[in-house]
Design a protein around this motif. Structure first.
Motif, PDB file in Angstrom:
ATOM      1  N   THR A 189      -1.296 -12.507 -27.527  1.00 15.40           N
ATOM      2  CA  THR A 189      -2.563 -12.912 -27.114  1.00 15.40           C
ATOM      3  C   THR A 189      -2.607 -14.302 -26.829  1.00 15.40           C
ATOM      4  O   THR A 189      -3.664 -14.962 -26.382  1.00 15.40           O
ATOM      5  CB  THR A 189      -3.385 -12.766 -28.367  1.00 15.40           C
ATOM      6  N   PHE A 190      -1.699 -15.185 -26.734  1.00 14.97           N
ATOM      7  CA  PHE A 190      -1.698 -16.645 -26.541  1.00 14.97           C
ATOM      8  C   PHE A 190      -1.268 -16.761 -25.093  1.00 14.97           C
ATOM      9  O   PHE A 190      -1.337 -17.826 -24.519  1.00 14.97           O
ATOM     10  CB  PHE A 190      -0.432 -17.314 -27.372  1.00 14.97           C
ATOM     11  N   HIS A 191      -0.926 -15.658 -24.324  1.00 12.58           N
ATOM     12  CA  HIS A 191      -0.208 -15.964 -23.136  1.00 12.58           C
ATOM     13  C   HIS A 191      -1.195 -16.566 -22.090  1.00 12.58           C
ATOM     14  O   HIS A 191      -0.682 -17.429 -21.126  1.00 12.58           O
ATOM     15  CB  HIS A 191       0.437 -14.459 -22.520  1.00 12.58           C
ATOM     16  N   PRO A 192      -2.512 -16.365 -22.023  1.00 14.24           N
ATOM     17  CA  PRO A 192      -3.204 -17.214 -21.183  1.00 14.24           C
ATOM     18  C   PRO A 192      -3.190 -18.746 -21.318  1.00 14.24           C
ATOM     19  O   PRO A 192      -3.467 -19.528 -20.262  1.00 14.24           O
ATOM     20  CB  PRO A 192      -4.616 -16.603 -21.124  1.00 14.24           C
ATOM     21  N   ARG A 193      -2.741 -19.023 -22.426  1.00 13.19           N
ATOM     22  CA  ARG A 193      -2.769 -20.625 -22.624  1.00 13.19           C
ATOM     23  C   ARG A 193      -1.196 -21.208 -22.884  1.00 13.19           C
ATOM     24  O   ARG A 193      -1.101 -22.558 -23.111  1.00 13.19           O
ATOM     25  CB  ARG A 193      -3.520 -20.900 -24.115  1.00 13.19           C
ATOM     26  N   CYS A 194      -0.221 -20.141 -22.687  1.00 12.17           N
ATOM     27  CA  CYS A 194       1.190 -20.754 -23.093  1.00 12.17           C
ATOM     28  C   CYS A 194       1.863 -21.425 -22.012  1.00 12.17           C
ATOM     29  O   CYS A 194       2.118 -20.712 -20.917  1.00 12.17           O
ATOM     30  CB  CYS A 194       2.009 -19.490 -23.625  1.00 12.17           C
ATOM     31  N   PRO A 195       2.324 -22.705 -22.158  1.00 16.29           N
ATOM     32  CA  PRO A 195       3.019 -23.261 -21.050  1.00 16.29           C
ATOM     33  C   PRO A 195       4.603 -22.401 -20.937  1.00 16.29           C
ATOM     34  O   PRO A 195       5.130 -22.695 -19.871  1.00 16.29           O
ATOM     35  CB  PRO A 195       3.418 -24.566 -21.730  1.00 16.29           C
ATOM     36  N   ILE A 202       6.732 -10.441 -19.578  1.00 16.11           N
ATOM     37  CA  ILE A 202       6.845  -9.581 -20.558  1.00 16.11           C
ATOM     38  C   ILE A 202       5.816  -9.808 -21.528  1.00 16.11           C
ATOM     39  O   ILE A 202       5.102  -9.203 -22.312  1.00 16.11           O
ATOM     40  CB  ILE A 202       8.181  -9.652 -21.420  1.00 16.11           C
ATOM     41  N   CYS A 203       5.331 -11.197 -21.653  1.00 12.27           N
ATOM     42  CA  CYS A 203       4.404 -11.746 -22.556  1.00 12.27           C
ATOM     43  C   CYS A 203       2.977 -11.025 -22.230  1.00 12.27           C
ATOM     44  O   CYS A 203       2.181 -11.198 -23.012  1.00 12.27           O
ATOM     45  CB  CYS A 203       4.239 -13.373 -22.482  1.00 12.27           C
ATOM     46  N   ARG A 204       2.926 -10.767 -20.730  1.00  5.12           N
ATOM     47  CA  ARG A 204       1.616 -10.211 -20.294  1.00  5.12           C
ATOM     48  C   ARG A 204       1.357  -8.791 -20.966  1.00  5.12           C
ATOM     49  O   ARG A 204       0.111  -8.311 -20.982  1.00  5.12           O
ATOM     50  CB  ARG A 204       1.578 -10.290 -19.068  1.00  5.12           C
ATOM     51  N   ARG A 230       3.424  -6.974 -26.930  1.00  8.31           N
ATOM     52  CA  ARG A 230       2.933  -7.889 -28.067  1.00  8.31           C
ATOM     53  C   ARG A 230       4.060  -8.136 -28.736  1.00  8.31           C
ATOM     54  O   ARG A 230       4.846  -7.491 -29.499  1.00  8.31           O
ATOM     55  CB  ARG A 230       2.166  -6.994 -29.008  1.00  8.31           C
ATOM     56  N   PRO A 231       4.649  -9.876 -29.065  1.00  8.14           N
ATOM     57  CA  PRO A 231       5.687 -10.091 -29.934  1.00  8.14           C
ATOM     58  C   PRO A 231       5.289  -9.907 -31.455  1.00  8.14           C
ATOM     59  O   PRO A 231       4.156 -10.315 -31.754  1.00  8.14           O
ATOM     60  CB  PRO A 231       5.741 -11.520 -29.433  1.00  8.14           C
ATOM     61  N   LEU A 232       6.208  -9.224 -32.175  1.00  5.63           N
ATOM     62  CA  LEU A 232       5.974  -9.225 -33.730  1.00  5.63           C
ATOM     63  C   LEU A 232       6.714 -10.390 -34.357  1.00  5.63           C
ATOM     64  O   LEU A 232       7.623 -10.898 -33.758  1.00  5.63           O
ATOM     65  CB  LEU A 232       6.702  -7.688 -34.082  1.00  5.63           C
TER      66      LEU A 232
HETATM   67  S1  SF4 Z   1       5.452 -14.729 -26.307  1.00  4.03           S
HETATM   68 FE1  SF4 Z   1       5.269 -15.495 -24.417  1.00  4.03          FE
HETATM   69  S2  SF4 Z   1       3.275 -16.225 -23.872  1.00  4.03           S
HETATM   70 FE2  SF4 Z   1       3.525 -15.284 -26.144  1.00  4.03          FE
HETATM   71  S3  SF4 Z   1       3.853 -17.722 -27.264  1.00  4.03           S
HETATM   72 FE3  SF4 Z   1       5.928 -16.490 -26.680  1.00  4.03          FE
HETATM   73  S4  SF4 Z   1       6.545 -17.547 -24.537  1.00  4.03           S
HETATM   74 FE4  SF4 Z   1       4.224 -17.837 -24.944  1.00  4.03          FE
END
Ligand code: SF4
Ligand SMILES: Nc1ncnc2c1ncn2[C@@H]1O[C@H](COP(=O)(O)OP(=O)(O)OP(=O)(O)O)[C@@H](O)[C@H]1O
Ligand SMILES: [Mg+2]
Length: 326
Positions: free
Chosen positions: A292-298, A303-305, A308-310
Protein backbone atom coordinates in the motif's frame (compact mmCIF):
# COMPACT_ATOMS: atom_id res chain seq x y z
CA UNK A 1 6.72 -11.70 15.79
CA UNK A 2 9.26 -9.92 18.00
CA UNK A 3 9.23 -11.80 21.31
CA UNK A 4 8.44 -9.77 24.43
CA UNK A 5 9.89 -10.85 27.81
CA UNK A 6 6.54 -12.04 29.14
CA UNK A 7 3.46 -11.20 27.13
CA UNK A 8 1.06 -9.09 29.17
CA UNK A 9 -0.73 -8.15 25.98
CA UNK A 10 -0.90 -10.31 22.88
CA UNK A 11 -2.56 -8.73 19.86
CA UNK A 12 -3.29 -10.84 16.79
CA UNK A 13 -4.64 -9.77 13.39
CA UNK A 14 -6.54 -6.88 14.92
CA UNK A 15 -8.86 -5.35 12.33
CA UNK A 16 -11.41 -2.55 12.31
CA UNK A 17 -13.65 -1.82 9.36
CA UNK A 18 -15.89 1.22 9.74
CA UNK A 19 -18.99 1.49 7.57
CA UNK A 20 -18.53 4.19 4.91
CA UNK A 21 -19.73 7.64 5.92
CA UNK A 22 -22.93 8.98 4.34
CA UNK A 23 -22.57 11.83 1.90
CA UNK A 24 -24.92 14.84 1.70
CA UNK A 25 -27.06 12.89 -0.79
CA UNK A 26 -27.43 10.05 1.73
CA UNK A 27 -25.24 7.57 -0.19
CA UNK A 28 -22.85 5.52 1.86
CA UNK A 29 -19.16 5.60 0.89
CA UNK A 30 -16.93 2.52 0.73
CA UNK A 31 -16.12 0.82 4.06
CA UNK A 32 -12.95 2.09 5.75
CA UNK A 33 -10.42 -0.55 6.83
CA UNK A 34 -8.86 1.69 9.50
CA UNK A 35 -6.83 -1.14 11.07
CA UNK A 36 -5.87 -4.11 8.93
CA UNK A 37 -4.35 -7.12 10.69
CA UNK A 38 -2.20 -5.62 13.44
CA UNK A 39 -0.23 -8.09 15.60
CA UNK A 40 2.28 -7.50 18.42
CA UNK A 41 3.19 -8.57 21.94
CA UNK A 42 3.85 -6.32 24.91
CA UNK A 43 5.70 -7.48 28.01
CA UNK A 44 5.02 -6.53 31.63
CA UNK A 45 6.58 -3.11 32.33
CA UNK A 46 7.45 -2.56 28.67
CA UNK A 47 6.68 0.44 26.44
CA UNK A 48 5.75 0.04 22.80
CA UNK A 49 5.71 3.27 20.80
CA UNK A 50 3.14 3.39 18.00
CA UNK A 51 3.92 5.93 15.27
CA UNK A 52 2.71 6.90 11.81
CA UNK A 53 1.08 9.73 9.88
CA UNK A 54 -2.35 11.11 10.70
CA UNK A 55 -5.13 8.67 9.82
CA UNK A 56 -2.94 5.51 9.78
CA UNK A 57 -5.06 3.88 12.50
CA UNK A 58 -3.13 4.55 15.73
CA UNK A 59 -6.10 5.77 17.79
CA UNK A 60 -8.42 3.10 16.41
CA UNK A 61 -5.86 0.46 17.45
CA UNK A 62 -5.54 2.04 20.91
CA UNK A 63 -9.29 2.16 21.38
CA UNK A 64 -9.61 -1.52 20.52
CA UNK A 65 -6.88 -2.41 23.03
CA UNK A 66 -8.91 -0.88 25.87
CA UNK A 67 -12.19 -2.10 24.31
CA UNK A 68 -13.64 1.34 23.74
CA UNK A 69 -14.17 -0.18 20.29
CA UNK A 70 -15.01 -3.80 19.50
CA UNK A 71 -12.73 -5.12 16.74
CA UNK A 72 -14.23 -6.37 13.48
CA UNK A 73 -11.75 -9.27 13.60
CA UNK A 74 -8.69 -10.46 15.48
CA UNK A 75 -7.96 -10.81 19.18
CA UNK A 76 -6.54 -8.89 22.14
CA UNK A 77 -5.30 -11.18 24.90
CA UNK A 78 -4.59 -9.52 28.22
CA UNK A 79 -2.78 -11.79 30.66
CA UNK A 80 -3.84 -14.80 28.60
CA UNK A 81 -7.55 -13.86 28.25
CA UNK A 82 -9.11 -12.69 25.02
CA UNK A 83 -10.89 -9.46 25.95
CA UNK A 84 -11.91 -8.53 22.41
CA UNK A 85 -15.34 -10.21 22.57
CA UNK A 86 -16.16 -10.19 26.30
CA UNK A 87 -19.51 -8.71 27.29
CA UNK A 88 -19.37 -5.44 29.24
CA UNK A 89 -20.25 -7.39 32.42
CA UNK A 90 -17.44 -9.91 31.95
CA UNK A 91 -15.09 -7.06 31.07
CA UNK A 92 -15.76 -5.02 34.23
CA UNK A 93 -13.31 -6.81 36.60
CA UNK A 94 -10.57 -6.60 33.93
CA UNK A 95 -11.13 -2.90 33.18
CA UNK A 96 -9.18 -1.87 36.26
CA UNK A 97 -5.99 -3.33 34.74
CA UNK A 98 -6.16 -1.50 31.41
CA UNK A 99 -6.63 2.26 31.29
CA UNK A 100 -6.33 5.03 28.73
CA UNK A 101 -4.83 8.52 28.75
CA UNK A 102 -6.15 10.87 26.05
CA UNK A 103 -4.63 13.63 23.96
CA UNK A 104 -6.55 16.70 25.04
CA UNK A 105 -6.77 16.72 28.83
CA UNK A 106 -9.34 19.49 29.05
CA UNK A 107 -11.83 17.92 26.65
CA UNK A 108 -11.39 14.45 28.15
CA UNK A 109 -12.18 15.61 31.73
CA UNK A 110 -15.77 16.43 32.68
CA UNK A 111 -15.79 20.21 33.27
CA UNK A 112 -18.66 19.95 35.77
CA UNK A 113 -16.86 17.49 38.06
CA UNK A 114 -14.24 18.28 40.71
CA UNK A 115 -10.86 16.54 40.61
CA UNK A 116 -12.01 14.47 43.60
CA UNK A 117 -14.92 13.14 41.55
CA UNK A 118 -12.94 12.70 38.32
CA UNK A 119 -10.12 10.74 39.94
CA UNK A 120 -12.27 8.65 42.31
CA UNK A 121 -14.94 7.74 39.74
CA UNK A 122 -13.17 4.55 38.52
CA UNK A 123 -12.85 3.46 42.16
CA UNK A 124 -16.54 4.06 42.93
CA UNK A 125 -17.35 1.87 39.90
CA UNK A 126 -15.17 -0.84 41.48
CA UNK A 127 -17.20 -0.59 44.73
CA UNK A 128 -14.98 1.63 46.91
CA UNK A 129 -16.65 3.80 49.58
CA UNK A 130 -16.73 7.54 48.84
CA UNK A 131 -14.39 8.31 51.80
CA UNK A 132 -11.78 5.73 50.77
CA UNK A 133 -11.95 6.81 47.12
CA UNK A 134 -11.43 10.46 48.11
CA UNK A 135 -8.42 9.55 50.26
CA UNK A 136 -6.93 7.58 47.37
CA UNK A 137 -7.62 10.46 44.97
CA UNK A 138 -5.62 12.82 47.22
CA UNK A 139 -2.71 10.32 47.29
CA UNK A 140 -2.83 10.05 43.52
CA UNK A 141 -2.72 13.84 43.14
CA UNK A 142 0.48 13.86 45.16
CA UNK A 143 1.90 10.98 43.11
CA UNK A 144 1.44 12.91 39.86
CA UNK A 145 2.83 16.17 41.26
CA UNK A 146 -0.41 18.03 42.01
CA UNK A 147 -1.29 19.70 45.31
CA UNK A 148 -3.75 17.43 47.16
CA UNK A 149 -5.47 20.47 48.72
CA UNK A 150 -6.68 21.37 45.20
CA UNK A 151 -8.86 18.25 45.16
CA UNK A 152 -12.14 20.21 45.16
CA UNK A 153 -11.19 22.39 42.18
CA UNK A 154 -12.58 22.04 38.66
CA UNK A 155 -10.54 21.20 35.52
CA UNK A 156 -10.67 24.77 34.14
CA UNK A 157 -8.74 25.95 37.21
CA UNK A 158 -5.69 23.97 36.03
CA UNK A 159 -3.21 24.54 33.19
CA UNK A 160 -2.99 22.06 30.28
CA UNK A 161 -0.05 20.22 31.85
CA UNK A 162 -1.78 20.05 35.24
CA UNK A 163 -4.99 18.84 33.58
CA UNK A 164 -3.02 16.04 31.90
CA UNK A 165 -1.67 15.12 35.36
CA UNK A 166 -5.30 14.80 36.49
CA UNK A 167 -6.00 12.52 33.50
CA UNK A 168 -2.98 10.42 34.45
CA UNK A 169 -4.05 10.30 38.14
CA UNK A 170 -7.47 9.09 37.04
CA UNK A 171 -5.93 6.41 34.82
CA UNK A 172 -3.83 5.20 37.78
CA UNK A 173 -6.69 5.07 40.30
CA UNK A 174 -7.38 1.35 39.91
CA UNK A 175 -3.66 0.37 39.87
CA UNK A 176 -3.63 -0.71 36.23
CA UNK A 177 -0.89 -2.81 34.66
CA UNK A 178 -1.28 -1.36 31.18
CA UNK A 179 -1.89 2.21 30.03
CA UNK A 180 -2.69 3.07 26.45
CA UNK A 181 -1.64 6.71 26.04
CA UNK A 182 -2.99 8.29 22.84
CA UNK A 183 -0.82 11.33 22.01
CA UNK A 184 -0.64 12.25 25.71
CA UNK A 185 1.62 15.28 25.19
CA UNK A 186 0.87 16.55 21.70
CA UNK A 187 -1.76 19.07 22.85
CA UNK A 188 0.67 20.58 25.39
CA UNK A 189 3.28 23.37 25.14
CA UNK A 190 6.71 22.00 24.27
CA UNK A 191 8.13 23.06 27.66
CA UNK A 192 5.39 21.12 29.45
CA UNK A 193 5.69 18.05 27.23
CA UNK A 194 9.03 17.05 28.76
CA UNK A 195 7.60 17.29 32.29
CA UNK A 196 4.71 14.98 31.44
CA UNK A 197 7.01 12.53 29.63
CA UNK A 198 9.30 12.53 32.70
CA UNK A 199 6.31 11.91 34.95
CA UNK A 200 5.14 8.98 32.82
CA UNK A 201 8.67 7.53 32.85
CA UNK A 202 8.88 7.81 36.65
CA UNK A 203 5.46 6.22 37.10
CA UNK A 204 6.46 3.37 34.84
CA UNK A 205 9.57 2.68 36.93
CA UNK A 206 7.84 3.05 40.29
CA UNK A 207 4.63 1.20 39.44
CA UNK A 208 5.92 -1.31 36.88
CA UNK A 209 3.44 -0.10 34.24
CA UNK A 210 3.40 -1.17 30.62
CA UNK A 211 2.54 1.49 28.04
CA UNK A 212 1.34 1.55 24.50
CA UNK A 213 2.48 5.08 23.70
CA UNK A 214 0.87 6.54 20.59
CA UNK A 215 2.48 9.62 19.08
CA UNK A 216 3.49 11.18 15.80
CA UNK A 217 6.50 12.92 17.38
CA UNK A 218 9.36 10.48 16.80
CA UNK A 219 11.66 12.22 19.30
CA UNK A 220 9.15 11.69 22.11
CA UNK A 221 8.64 8.06 21.08
CA UNK A 222 12.41 7.53 21.07
CA UNK A 223 12.64 8.75 24.66
CA UNK A 224 9.90 6.60 26.13
CA UNK A 225 9.86 3.36 24.13
CA UNK A 226 11.62 0.02 24.42
CA UNK A 227 10.24 -1.11 21.09
CA UNK A 228 8.58 0.85 18.30
CA UNK A 229 5.91 -0.10 15.74
CA UNK A 230 5.52 2.01 12.61
CA UNK A 231 2.03 2.00 11.06
CA UNK A 232 1.04 2.85 7.51
CA UNK A 233 -2.55 2.70 6.27
CA UNK A 234 -3.77 0.41 9.05
CA UNK A 235 -0.82 -1.99 9.07
CA UNK A 236 2.44 -2.32 10.97
CA UNK A 237 5.22 -1.97 8.40
CA UNK A 238 8.18 -2.20 10.79
CA UNK A 239 8.42 -3.25 14.44
CA UNK A 240 11.38 -3.88 16.66
CA UNK A 241 13.77 -2.73 19.31
CA UNK A 242 13.99 1.06 19.43
CA UNK A 243 17.71 1.49 18.75
CA UNK A 244 17.60 -0.87 15.79
CA UNK A 245 14.77 1.10 14.20
CA UNK A 246 16.18 4.54 14.86
CA UNK A 247 19.80 3.71 13.99
CA UNK A 248 19.17 1.54 10.95
CA UNK A 249 15.57 1.72 9.68
CA UNK A 250 14.77 -1.02 7.17
CA UNK A 251 11.40 0.02 5.71
CA UNK A 252 11.47 2.92 3.22
CA UNK A 253 8.57 4.53 5.11
CA UNK A 254 10.43 4.37 8.45
CA UNK A 255 13.48 5.84 6.73
CA UNK A 256 11.39 8.70 5.36
CA UNK A 257 9.77 9.43 8.73
CA UNK A 258 13.12 9.43 10.53
CA UNK A 259 14.78 11.58 7.89
CA UNK A 260 12.38 14.37 8.85
CA UNK A 261 13.34 14.36 12.56
CA UNK A 262 15.74 17.23 13.33
CA UNK A 263 19.16 16.05 14.60
CA UNK A 264 20.65 17.76 17.67
CA UNK A 265 24.11 17.99 16.05
CA UNK A 266 24.06 20.81 13.39
CA UNK A 267 26.90 19.20 11.35
CA UNK A 268 25.06 15.87 11.20
CA UNK A 269 21.87 17.78 10.34
CA UNK A 270 23.63 19.42 7.32
CA UNK A 271 25.03 16.08 6.09
CA UNK A 272 21.78 14.20 6.43
CA UNK A 273 19.63 13.46 3.41
CA UNK A 274 15.91 14.25 3.64
CA UNK A 275 13.57 11.72 2.02
CA UNK A 276 10.52 13.60 0.83
CA UNK A 277 7.45 11.44 0.31
CA UNK A 278 5.24 12.23 -2.64
CA UNK A 279 1.63 13.14 -1.91
CA UNK A 280 -0.57 12.27 1.04
CA UNK A 281 -1.32 8.78 2.35
CA UNK A 282 -4.06 7.14 0.24
CA UNK A 283 -7.55 6.75 1.71
CA UNK A 284 -8.06 3.55 3.73
CA UNK A 285 -11.40 3.30 1.87
CA UNK A 286 -9.47 2.66 -1.37
CA UNK A 287 -6.04 1.23 -0.48
CA UNK A 288 -3.61 0.67 -3.39
CA UNK A 289 -3.02 -2.97 -4.41
CA UNK A 290 0.17 -4.84 -3.50
CA UNK A 291 2.30 -2.84 -1.08
CA UNK A 292 0.00 0.00 0.00
CA UNK A 293 3.05 2.27 0.26
CA UNK A 294 4.07 1.71 -3.38
CA UNK A 295 2.63 4.94 -4.89
CA UNK A 296 4.92 6.95 -2.55
CA UNK A 297 7.90 4.65 -2.26
CA UNK A 298 11.27 5.79 -3.66
CA UNK A 299 12.33 2.12 -4.01
CA UNK A 300 9.21 0.76 -5.74
CA UNK A 301 9.68 -2.21 -8.13
CA UNK A 302 7.20 -4.10 -10.33
CA UNK A 303 6.37 -6.78 -7.71
CA UNK A 304 5.41 -4.06 -5.20
CA UNK A 305 2.41 -3.06 -7.33
CA UNK A 306 0.80 -6.50 -7.14
CA UNK A 307 2.13 -8.48 -4.16
CA UNK A 308 1.49 -7.45 -0.61
CA UNK A 309 4.66 -7.79 1.49
CA UNK A 310 4.05 -9.54 4.82
CA UNK A 311 5.95 -8.81 8.04
CA UNK A 312 9.08 -10.93 8.19
CA UNK A 313 12.32 -10.85 10.09
CA UNK A 314 15.06 -8.67 8.58
CA UNK A 315 18.05 -7.22 10.45
CA UNK A 316 16.73 -8.43 13.84
CA UNK A 317 13.29 -6.81 13.60
CA UNK A 318 10.17 -7.36 11.46
CA UNK A 319 9.63 -5.48 8.22
CA UNK A 320 6.84 -5.60 5.63
CA UNK A 321 8.82 -4.79 2.47
CA UNK A 322 10.02 -6.82 -0.51
CA UNK A 323 13.32 -4.90 -0.48
CA UNK A 324 14.21 -3.97 3.12
CA UNK A 325 17.40 -2.09 3.95
CA UNK A 326 19.44 0.17 1.69
S1 SF4 B 1 7.49 -3.41 -0.86
FE1 SF4 B 1 8.24 -2.13 -2.54
S2 SF4 B 1 6.88 -0.33 -2.54
FE2 SF4 B 1 6.61 -1.38 -0.59
S3 SF4 B 1 7.99 -0.37 0.80
FE3 SF4 B 1 9.10 -2.11 -0.03
S4 SF4 B 1 10.19 -1.35 -1.81
FE4 SF4 B 1 8.65 0.17 -1.28
N1 LIG C 1 -15.91 6.24 13.50
C1 LIG C 1 -15.30 6.24 12.32
N2 LIG C 1 -16.01 6.07 11.16
C2 LIG C 1 -15.40 6.04 9.95
N3 LIG C 1 -14.08 6.20 9.78
C3 LIG C 1 -13.32 6.40 10.87
C4 LIG C 1 -13.88 6.44 12.20
N4 LIG C 1 -12.87 6.65 13.10
C5 LIG C 1 -11.74 6.74 12.37
N5 LIG C 1 -12.00 6.60 11.05
C6 LIG C 1 -11.02 6.60 9.94
O1 LIG C 1 -10.09 5.57 10.22
C7 LIG C 1 -8.78 5.97 9.85
C8 LIG C 1 -7.86 5.86 11.04
O2 LIG C 1 -8.21 6.84 12.00
P1 LIG C 1 -7.43 7.01 13.40
O3 LIG C 1 -8.12 8.07 14.17
O4 LIG C 1 -7.29 5.68 14.03
O5 LIG C 1 -5.99 7.51 12.90
P2 LIG C 1 -4.76 8.10 13.74
O6 LIG C 1 -3.55 7.37 13.27
O7 LIG C 1 -5.05 8.07 15.18
O8 LIG C 1 -4.66 9.60 13.22
P3 LIG C 1 -4.23 10.95 13.98
O9 LIG C 1 -2.71 10.94 14.00
O10 LIG C 1 -4.79 12.03 13.13
O11 LIG C 1 -4.81 10.90 15.36
C9 LIG C 1 -8.91 7.37 9.28
O12 LIG C 1 -9.01 7.26 7.88
C10 LIG C 1 -10.20 7.87 9.87
O13 LIG C 1 -10.81 8.82 9.03
MG1 LIG D 1 -5.24 9.54 16.63
Amino acid sequence: MTAAPQALLSVRDLTMTFPGRRSATGRRGAPVRAVDGVSFDLGEGETLGLVGESGCGKSTTGRMLVRLLEPTAGSVEFDGRDISRLSQGALRPLRRHIQMVFQDPHSSLNPRQTVARIVSDPLLVQGWTAADARRRAAELMELVGLIPEHIDRYPHEFSGGQAQRIGIARSLATSPRLIVADEPVSALDVSVQAQIVNLMERLRRELGLAYVFIAHDLSVVKRVSDRVAVMYLGRIVEIGEKHLLYDDPQHPYTRALLSAVPLPDPAAERRRERIVLLGDPPSPAAPPPGCTFHPRCPKVQEICRTERPLLRVAASREVACHFPGD
